[in-house]
Design an enzyme around this catalytic site. Structure first.
Site, PDB file in Angstrom:
ATOM      1  N   TYR A 186     -16.477  17.385 -15.672  1.00 43.43           N
ATOM      2  CA  TYR A 186     -16.737  15.944 -15.637  1.00 43.43           C
ATOM      3  C   TYR A 186     -17.770  15.644 -14.536  1.00 43.43           C
ATOM      4  O   TYR A 186     -17.598  16.089 -13.393  1.00 43.43           O
ATOM      5  CB  TYR A 186     -15.437  15.187 -15.386  1.00 43.43           C
ATOM      6  CG  TYR A 186     -15.655  13.712 -15.204  1.00 43.43           C
ATOM      7  CD1 TYR A 186     -16.162  12.941 -16.241  1.00 43.43           C
ATOM      8  CD2 TYR A 186     -15.392  13.102 -13.992  1.00 43.43           C
ATOM      9  CE1 TYR A 186     -16.397  11.588 -16.077  1.00 43.43           C
ATOM     10  CE2 TYR A 186     -15.614  11.739 -13.813  1.00 43.43           C
ATOM     11  CZ  TYR A 186     -16.123  11.002 -14.861  1.00 43.43           C
ATOM     12  OH  TYR A 186     -16.366   9.662 -14.680  1.00 43.43           O
ATOM     13  N   ASP A 206      -7.400  19.437 -13.881  1.00 39.91           N
ATOM     14  CA  ASP A 206      -7.675  18.144 -14.511  1.00 39.91           C
ATOM     15  C   ASP A 206      -7.287  18.285 -15.985  1.00 39.91           C
ATOM     16  O   ASP A 206      -7.940  18.986 -16.751  1.00 39.91           O
ATOM     17  CB  ASP A 206      -9.164  17.796 -14.356  1.00 39.91           C
ATOM     18  CG  ASP A 206      -9.508  16.417 -14.900  1.00 39.91           C
ATOM     19  OD1 ASP A 206      -8.817  15.943 -15.823  1.00 39.91           O
ATOM     20  OD2 ASP A 206     -10.493  15.816 -14.412  1.00 39.91           O
ATOM     21  N   LYS A 235      -7.981   7.273 -19.640  1.00 40.04           N
ATOM     22  CA  LYS A 235      -8.262   7.830 -20.960  1.00 40.04           C
ATOM     23  C   LYS A 235      -6.999   7.842 -21.831  1.00 40.04           C
ATOM     24  O   LYS A 235      -6.480   6.796 -22.151  1.00 40.04           O
ATOM     25  CB  LYS A 235      -8.886   9.212 -20.793  1.00 40.04           C
ATOM     26  CG  LYS A 235      -9.954   9.293 -19.683  1.00 40.04           C
ATOM     27  CD  LYS A 235     -11.216   8.532 -19.997  1.00 40.04           C
ATOM     28  CE  LYS A 235     -12.173   8.413 -18.817  1.00 40.04           C
ATOM     29  NZ  LYS A 235     -12.534   9.657 -18.146  1.00 40.04           N
ATOM     30  N   ARG A 259       0.829  -1.209   0.000  1.00 37.76           N
ATOM     31  CA  ARG A 259       0.000   0.000   0.000  1.00 37.76           C
ATOM     32  C   ARG A 259       0.864   1.259   0.000  1.00 37.76           C
ATOM     33  O   ARG A 259       0.394   2.350  -0.313  1.00 37.76           O
ATOM     34  CB  ARG A 259      -0.989  -0.025   1.187  1.00 37.76           C
ATOM     35  CG  ARG A 259      -2.074   0.985   1.077  1.00 37.76           C
ATOM     36  CD  ARG A 259      -3.438   0.579   1.672  1.00 37.76           C
ATOM     37  NE  ARG A 259      -3.411  -0.318   2.807  1.00 37.76           N
ATOM     38  CZ  ARG A 259      -3.037   0.017   4.046  1.00 37.76           C
ATOM     39  NH1 ARG A 259      -2.655   1.261   4.301  1.00 37.76           N
ATOM     40  NH2 ARG A 259      -3.053  -0.878   5.011  1.00 37.76           N
TER      41      ARG A 259
HETATM   42  C1  LIG Z   1     -13.107  10.043 -16.931  1.00 39.77           C
HETATM   43  C2  LIG Z   1     -12.728  11.321 -16.310  1.00 39.77           C
HETATM   44  C3  LIG Z   1     -12.462  11.399 -14.937  1.00 39.77           C
HETATM   45  C4  LIG Z   1     -12.637  10.206 -14.003  1.00 39.77           C
HETATM   46  O1  LIG Z   1     -11.644   9.253 -14.204  1.00 39.77           O
HETATM   47  P1  LIG Z   1     -11.842   7.690 -13.833  1.00 39.77           P
HETATM   48  O2  LIG Z   1     -10.539   7.113 -14.258  1.00 39.77           O
HETATM   49  O3  LIG Z   1     -13.011   7.205 -14.618  1.00 39.77           O
HETATM   50  O4  LIG Z   1     -12.073   7.605 -12.380  1.00 39.77           O
HETATM   51  C5  LIG Z   1     -12.051  12.615 -14.430  1.00 39.77           C
HETATM   52  N1  LIG Z   1     -11.920  13.704 -15.202  1.00 39.77           N
HETATM   53  C6  LIG Z   1     -12.194  13.676 -16.534  1.00 39.77           C
HETATM   54  C7  LIG Z   1     -12.042  14.916 -17.331  1.00 39.77           C
HETATM   55  C8  LIG Z   1     -12.598  12.482 -17.118  1.00 39.77           C
HETATM   56  O5  LIG Z   1     -12.887  12.460 -18.418  1.00 39.77           O
END
Ligand SMILES: *Cc1c(COP(=O)(O)O)cnc(C)c1O
Length: 357
Positions: A96, A167, A192, A45
């Site tokens: 998001y 983000d 992504k 962890r």
């Molecule tokens: C998909 C997404 C998230 C969340 O990510 P996960 O890996 O699904 O938890 C956060 N921010 C944006 C802009 C996203 O497209």
């Protein structure tokens, strides 16, 4: 030997690679919960050598110190925990959906006071920073493609003593490096583009190397260990493998996106194209209602009708099909994630589906 900052294309290929005679070119996939005593890591962890390789690579791309998390939301949740109890969080009114819902929940529980802003309204964002603890930005936003003026907002946050987090999932470090503009933390859903093959869930938070003594990286690492928001080594290994081609995938997908945007803008079945001018994410509004948009999504054969983005395969989805999607997203909006297929096949397929409505 003189060291120089490598371009993203080079860092993506080489960062995090083992060094030394006889070492494998690819980092080892270390599946271990426990390590022999008296080493740097004793329990899984707290650390993992496969994490370290991926973190080194993402850190090189963003220009900071990376920490891998179980998912994008795990990374976002960790960063939002930097707001002191009852402190002020400036966050996008449109972003998001997972983040919007999480901020709502933190607010309802009384953990933070959220100030919602339109990230495209620079004056509003600057005004909201007064007395704030953390500025959370997403740019471009998912799925409305709002672009924040990061070059103005991030230095202003630094001057105001506000922790600034971005983000960067849609842009990727190939197209935008917020830490170089003054951000303190960059977050990705590595699910992504960074991993890029729609086969893992993973997140990452990258902190600025000089963070004015606040030790944000240390606090996020403590959060990760304590809350157990840890990444699987297998997922991390796959993500690093995907990351090696990030720059090529982005180059191809962004070139195709620009071609598709030009054609979609002329399409009789499309009433609006939302495109920030860069990247491979595009949202369109189709002539007609939700049913018309659903018909387009059901009508493609190359584009995959699915809810994620950033993979090699082109994906599309009507976002409002999700009950939690914020109401400011139009019912007839389809989010397009342009992949790396042949652009003429993508156009033919989309055009055929659009003409059917
Ligand atoms: C998909 C997404 C998230 C969340 O990510 P996960 O890996 O699904 O938890 C956060 N921010 C944006 C802009 C996203 O497209």
């Amino acid at each position: 030997m003189v060291q120089r900052a490598l371009h993203p294309a080079t860092a993506a290929v080489h960062a995090g690679r083992p060094a030394g005679a006889g070492m494998p070119l690819s980092p080892a996939l270390v599946l271990a919960s426990t390590y022999l005593a008296d080493g740097a890591v004793d329990y899984g962890r707290g650390g993992n050598p496969t994490w370290s390789a991926f973190e080194e690579a993402v850190g090189a791309l963003e220009g900071g110190d990376a920490l891998v998390f179980a998912s994008g939301m795990a990374a976002i949740s960790a960063v939002l925990s930097l707001v002191p109890l009852g402190g002020v969080l400036v966050s996008p009114e449109s972003a998001y959906s997972g983040t919007v819902v999480l901020v709502d929940e933190l607010q309802t529980l009384g953990l933070v006071q959220a100030r919602r802003v339109d990230v495209t309204d620079t004056d509003a964002v600057l005004a909201a920073m007064t007395g704030a603890d953390l500025l959370w930005l997403e740019s471009p936003t998912n799925p409305l493609m709002g672009v924040a003026d990061l070059a103005t907002m991030l230095p202003a946050a630094a001057d105001a003593g506000v922790i600034a987090a971005v983000d960067n999932t849609f842009a990727t470090p190939v197209l935008q490096q917020p830490l170089t503009m003054g951000a303190d933390v960059v977050v990705h859903s590595a699910t992504k583009y960074l991993s890029g093959h729609s086969d893992v869930l993973l997140g990452v938070a990258v902190t600025a190397t000089t963070d004015r003594g606040r030790d944000l990286g240390g606090r996020l690492a403590t959060h990760r260990r304590g809350h157990g928001a840890i990444a699987g080594p297998m997922e991390t290994w796959l993500a690093l493998r995907g990351l090696r081609t990030l720059h090529l995938r982005i180059e191809r997908a962004t070139t195709s996106a620009a071609v598709l945007v030009a054609r979609l803008s002329e399409h009789p079945a499309v009433t609006r194209v939302r495109y920030p001018g860069f990247g491979a994410m595009v949202s369109i509004e189709v002539r007609g209602d939700a049913a018309a948009a659903e018909a387009v999504c059901a009508g493609t054969t190359v584009w995959v009708h699915a809810t994620s983005l950033g993979g090699v395969e082109s994906q599309l989805e009507r976002r409002r099909r999700h009950p939690l999607e914020p109401g400011d997203v139009p019912e007839n909006l389809i989010r397009l994630s342009v992949g790396i297929e042949d652009v003429d096949d993508l156009w033919w397929d989309l055009d055929t589906a659009l003409r059917s409505i």
